[in-house]
Design a protein around this motif. Structure first.
Motif, PDB file in Angstrom:
ATOM      1  N   VAL A 115       0.969  -1.354  -0.093  1.00  0.00           N
ATOM      2  CA  VAL A 115      -0.006   0.038  -0.255  1.00  0.00           C
ATOM      3  C   VAL A 115       0.854   1.329   0.033  1.00  0.00           C
ATOM      4  CG1 VAL A 115      -1.677   1.422   1.236  1.00  0.00           C
ATOM      5  CG2 VAL A 115      -1.938  -1.090   1.264  1.00  0.00           C
ATOM      6  N   LEU A 116       0.366   2.253  -0.774  1.00  0.00           N
ATOM      7  CA  LEU A 116       1.321   3.343  -1.055  1.00  0.00           C
ATOM      8  C   LEU A 116       0.289   4.737  -0.557  1.00  0.00           C
ATOM      9  CD1 LEU A 116       3.999   4.907  -1.476  1.00  0.00           C
ATOM     10  CD2 LEU A 116       2.898   5.004  -3.978  1.00  0.00           C
ATOM     11  N   ALA A 117       0.898   5.673   0.216  1.00  0.00           N
ATOM     12  CA  ALA A 117       0.052   6.617   0.698  1.00  0.00           C
ATOM     13  C   ALA A 117       0.949   7.915   0.704  1.00  0.00           C
ATOM     14  CB  ALA A 117      -0.420   6.463   1.977  1.00  0.00           C
ATOM     15  N   LEU A 118       0.286   9.105   0.471  1.00  0.00           N
ATOM     16  CA  LEU A 118       1.019  10.376   0.592  1.00  0.00           C
ATOM     17  C   LEU A 118       0.598  11.103   2.034  1.00  0.00           C
ATOM     18  CD1 LEU A 118       1.135  11.603  -3.230  1.00  0.00           C
ATOM     19  CD2 LEU A 118       2.901  10.819  -1.721  1.00  0.00           C
ATOM     20  N   TRP A 119       1.538  11.612   2.630  1.00  0.00           N
ATOM     21  CA  TRP A 119       1.235  12.639   3.699  1.00  0.00           C
ATOM     22  C   TRP A 119       1.586  14.116   3.332  1.00  0.00           C
ATOM     23  CZ3 TRP A 119       2.377  11.206   9.256  1.00  0.00           C
ATOM     24  CH2 TRP A 119       2.249  12.138  10.291  1.00  0.00           C
ATOM     25  N   LEU A 120       0.701  15.063   3.062  1.00  0.00           N
ATOM     26  CA  LEU A 120       1.067  16.134   2.498  1.00  0.00           C
ATOM     27  C   LEU A 120       1.043  17.247   3.662  1.00  0.00           C
ATOM     28  CD1 LEU A 120      -1.415  16.212  -0.645  1.00  0.00           C
ATOM     29  CD2 LEU A 120       0.699  15.289  -0.255  1.00  0.00           C
ATOM     30  N   ASP A 121       2.351  17.634   4.082  1.00  0.00           N
ATOM     31  CA  ASP A 121       2.649  18.420   5.102  1.00  0.00           C
ATOM     32  C   ASP A 121       2.822  19.764   4.715  1.00  0.00           C
ATOM     33  OD1 ASP A 121       3.434  19.138   8.020  1.00  0.00           O
ATOM     34  OD2 ASP A 121       5.589  18.993   7.306  1.00  0.00           O
ATOM     35  N   GLY A 122       1.566  20.422   4.451  1.00  0.00           N
ATOM     36  CA  GLY A 122       1.753  22.044   4.098  1.00  0.00           C
ATOM     37  C   GLY A 122       1.564  22.191   2.527  1.00  0.00           C
ATOM     38  N   VAL A 123       1.004  21.263   1.848  1.00  0.00           N
ATOM     39  CA  VAL A 123       0.891  21.622   0.452  1.00  0.00           C
ATOM     40  C   VAL A 123      -0.404  22.413   0.298  1.00  0.00           C
ATOM     41  CG1 VAL A 123       0.544  20.575  -1.879  1.00  0.00           C
ATOM     42  CG2 VAL A 123       2.046  19.584  -0.573  1.00  0.00           C
ATOM     43  N   GLY A 124      -0.346  23.390  -0.542  1.00  0.00           N
ATOM     44  CA  GLY A 124      -1.522  24.293  -0.398  1.00  0.00           C
ATOM     45  C   GLY A 124      -1.798  24.922  -1.809  1.00  0.00           C
ATOM     46  N   ALA A 142      -3.284   4.853  -2.202  1.00  0.00           N
ATOM     47  CA  ALA A 142      -4.577   4.630  -1.544  1.00  0.00           C
ATOM     48  C   ALA A 142      -4.884   5.524  -0.672  1.00  0.00           C
ATOM     49  CB  ALA A 142      -4.119   3.292  -0.543  1.00  0.00           C
ATOM     50  N   GLY A 143      -4.346   6.840  -0.491  1.00  0.00           N
ATOM     51  CA  GLY A 143      -4.915   7.617   0.370  1.00  0.00           C
ATOM     52  C   GLY A 143      -3.904   9.003   0.304  1.00  0.00           C
ATOM     53  N   LEU A 144      -4.307  10.280   0.431  1.00  0.00           N
ATOM     54  CA  LEU A 144      -3.746  11.238   0.739  1.00  0.00           C
ATOM     55  C   LEU A 144      -3.943  11.711   2.399  1.00  0.00           C
ATOM     56  CD1 LEU A 144      -4.079  13.756  -2.428  1.00  0.00           C
ATOM     57  CD2 LEU A 144      -2.567  12.040  -1.951  1.00  0.00           C
ATOM     58  N   LEU A 145      -2.939  11.729   3.008  1.00  0.00           N
ATOM     59  CA  LEU A 145      -3.117  12.080   4.538  1.00  0.00           C
ATOM     60  C   LEU A 145      -2.974  13.451   4.834  1.00  0.00           C
ATOM     61  CD1 LEU A 145      -1.044   8.890   5.808  1.00  0.00           C
ATOM     62  CD2 LEU A 145      -3.410   8.791   4.745  1.00  0.00           C
ATOM     63  N   LEU A 146      -3.830  13.957   5.548  1.00  0.00           N
ATOM     64  CA  LEU A 146      -3.892  15.499   5.850  1.00  0.00           C
ATOM     65  C   LEU A 146      -3.680  15.780   7.358  1.00  0.00           C
ATOM     66  CD1 LEU A 146      -6.361  16.945   3.469  1.00  0.00           C
ATOM     67  CD2 LEU A 146      -4.078  16.703   3.051  1.00  0.00           C
ATOM     68  N   PRO A 147      -2.644  16.411   7.808  1.00  0.00           N
ATOM     69  CA  PRO A 147      -2.645  16.635   9.276  1.00  0.00           C
ATOM     70  C   PRO A 147      -3.653  17.304   9.824  1.00  0.00           C
ATOM     71  CG  PRO A 147      -0.877  18.137   8.139  1.00  0.00           C
ATOM     72  CD  PRO A 147      -1.556  17.144   7.072  1.00  0.00           C
ATOM     73  N   PRO A 148      -3.848  17.411  11.265  1.00  0.00           N
ATOM     74  CA  PRO A 148      -4.915  17.961  11.854  1.00  0.00           C
ATOM     75  C   PRO A 148      -4.834  19.454  11.702  1.00  0.00           C
ATOM     76  CG  PRO A 148      -3.425  17.191  13.512  1.00  0.00           C
ATOM     77  CD  PRO A 148      -2.926  16.517  12.081  1.00  0.00           C
ATOM     78  N   GLY A 149      -5.892  20.275  11.416  1.00  0.00           N
ATOM     79  CA  GLY A 149      -5.663  21.679  11.076  1.00  0.00           C
ATOM     80  C   GLY A 149      -5.395  22.156   9.675  1.00  0.00           C
ATOM     81  N   ALA A 150      -5.124  21.019   8.897  1.00  0.00           N
ATOM     82  CA  ALA A 150      -4.611  21.277   7.457  1.00  0.00           C
ATOM     83  C   ALA A 150      -5.932  22.268   6.708  1.00  0.00           C
ATOM     84  CB  ALA A 150      -4.408  20.230   6.722  1.00  0.00           C
ATOM     85  N   THR A 151      -5.768  23.080   5.971  1.00  0.00           N
ATOM     86  CA  THR A 151      -6.736  24.053   5.440  1.00  0.00           C
ATOM     87  C   THR A 151      -6.773  23.412   3.954  1.00  0.00           C
ATOM     88  OG1 THR A 151      -4.891  25.564   4.674  1.00  0.00           O
ATOM     89  CG2 THR A 151      -6.213  26.143   6.612  1.00  0.00           C
ATOM     90  N   LEU A 152      -5.880  22.537   3.476  1.00  0.00           N
ATOM     91  CA  LEU A 152      -6.094  22.071   2.034  1.00  0.00           C
ATOM     92  C   LEU A 152      -7.506  21.368   1.914  1.00  0.00           C
ATOM     93  CD1 LEU A 152      -4.373  21.745  -0.580  1.00  0.00           C
ATOM     94  CD2 LEU A 152      -3.484  19.317   0.276  1.00  0.00           C
ATOM     95  N   ALA A 153      -8.158  21.638   0.910  1.00  0.00           N
ATOM     96  CA  ALA A 153      -9.327  20.916   0.553  1.00  0.00           C
ATOM     97  C   ALA A 153      -9.622  20.755  -0.944  1.00  0.00           C
ATOM     98  CB  ALA A 153     -10.573  21.533   1.268  1.00  0.00           C
ATOM     99  N   VAL A 169      -8.746   8.957  -5.409  1.00  0.00           N
ATOM    100  CA  VAL A 169      -7.920   8.801  -4.020  1.00  0.00           C
ATOM    101  C   VAL A 169      -8.534   9.470  -2.881  1.00  0.00           C
ATOM    102  CG1 VAL A 169      -5.562   9.475  -3.213  1.00  0.00           C
ATOM    103  CG2 VAL A 169      -5.929   8.913  -5.709  1.00  0.00           C
ATOM    104  N   PRO A 170      -8.922   8.749  -1.831  1.00  0.00           N
ATOM    105  CA  PRO A 170      -9.674   9.506  -0.715  1.00  0.00           C
ATOM    106  C   PRO A 170      -8.835  10.460   0.097  1.00  0.00           C
ATOM    107  CG  PRO A 170      -9.028   7.179  -0.379  1.00  0.00           C
ATOM    108  CD  PRO A 170      -8.676   7.534  -1.691  1.00  0.00           C
ATOM    109  N   LEU A 171      -9.188  11.346   0.707  1.00  0.00           N
ATOM    110  CA  LEU A 171      -8.454  12.331   1.519  1.00  0.00           C
ATOM    111  C   LEU A 171      -8.940  11.778   2.956  1.00  0.00           C
ATOM    112  CD1 LEU A 171      -9.357  15.602   0.289  1.00  0.00           C
ATOM    113  CD2 LEU A 171      -7.493  14.198  -0.224  1.00  0.00           C
ATOM    114  N   VAL A 172      -7.631  11.669   3.919  1.00  0.00           N
ATOM    115  CA  VAL A 172      -7.797  11.072   5.165  1.00  0.00           C
ATOM    116  C   VAL A 172      -7.279  12.250   6.135  1.00  0.00           C
ATOM    117  CG1 VAL A 172      -6.677   9.160   6.565  1.00  0.00           C
ATOM    118  CG2 VAL A 172      -7.244   9.010   4.198  1.00  0.00           C
ATOM    119  N   ARG A 173      -7.951  12.255   7.181  1.00  0.00           N
ATOM    120  CA  ARG A 173      -7.596  13.157   8.094  1.00  0.00           C
ATOM    121  C   ARG A 173      -6.774  12.432   9.303  1.00  0.00           C
ATOM    122  NH1 ARG A 173     -12.262  14.516   9.541  1.00  0.00           N
ATOM    123  NH2 ARG A 173     -12.606  16.420   8.497  1.00  0.00           N
TER     124      ARG A 173
END
Length: 270
Positions: A115-124, A142-153, A169-173
């Motif tokens: 399984v491959l996933a991406l954690w987006l730490d600040g991409v805006g 399998a998913g794009l992981l967004l940190p708590p408080g991320a404004t990316l939508a 690709v689902p977005l994951v909080r």
């Protein structure tokens, strides 16, 4: 040929319905068709140019059968609805896909498989986000992981650039940092920090079958403390003629390297 206006709710000649935070205005042919293929029930209203009627016949018939309003409008109206000329003749008001919680996302993954996933730490930037989504869909992320408080939508611009990838690709909080890392590692994931410089040569690295690439912000790059907490630190070598790749281009390179090592084995295991 369908009438110039049809469907059920949302019809008439008034102004477009207002959209809340749970709604999104999509535009671009592939973005709208991907939504129709995967989540047709999310469609709330469709606007299209007359020239698009033949191409969108299945969608229009579905709208009539399910009482979803559609309108054939002029090019200028589409420009206003999309707030851009890059709408490719179709605009849609849709419900956003729900963002998943990390625990629920992990529960839905196949056990003991790559399984491959991406954690987006600040991409805006929405265009970078859209390009990342397109690459992610291509390489089966399998998913794009967004940190708590991320404004990316997801935005209409990002979805258009993604060319349908936004629906794949689902977005994951994520929860707070220590808990997120602990949950991912417990599920068998290795975390790879992606650095402009100072990391191991990506192309000489052997990557784990269950991997999360942690991507930094467009300008500042990765948080150094977060990078040190990861299991691997990798960099993409190059000629040095430019300082680095932008985050979307770097993502495509990173995903392709994992896929070249693990992707064929994953396909064979299905």
């Amino acid at each position: 040929m369908p009438p110039r206006e049809g469907g059920g709710h949302g019809g008439g000649h008034g102004t477009p319905p207002g959209r809340g935070n749970d709604e999104l205005r999509l535009y671009g042919l592939n973005a709208v068709l991907a939504l129709f293929e995967r989540r047709p029930q999310a469609l709330r209203k469709l606007y299209l140019a007359e020239a698009m009627i033949p191409r969108l016949q299945p969608l229009l018939k579905w709208c009539v059968a399910n009482r979803v309003g559609y309108r054939v409008v002029e090019e200028g109206d589409l420009n206003k609805l999309a707030a851009t000329t890059h709408h490719e003749g179709v605009v849609a008001d849709v419900l956003r896909a729900p963002m998943l919680e990390l625990a629920n996302w992990l529960d839905g993954l196949p056990a003991d498989k790559p399984v491959l996933a991406l954690w987006l730490d600040g991409v805006g930037n929405p265009h970078n986000f859209g390009a990342i989504l397109r690459s992610a869909a291509h390489f089966g992320v399998a998913g794009l992981l967004l940190p708590p408080g991320a404004t990316l939508a997801l935005s209409g611009a990002a979805a258009r650039v993604a060319e349908g990838g936004a629906e794949a690709v689902p977005l994951v909080r994520l929860p707070e940092l220590p808990q997120a890392m602990a949950q991912l590692r417990q599920a068998g994931f290795g975390l790879a920090a992606t650095l402009v410089e100072g990391g191991d040569n990506l192309f000489a690295s052997t990557l784990p079958a269950r991997l999360v690439y942690v991507m930094g912000a467009e300008g500042e790059g990765m948080d150094r403390d977060l990078a040190q907490d990861c299991d691997l630190q990798v960099s993409i070598p190059g000629s040095g003629a430019v300082e680095s790749l932008n985050v979307a281009s770097a993502t495509a390179v990173l995903l392709s390297h994992w896929y070249s090592q693990v992707g064929d084995a994953r396909k064979a295991s299905r």
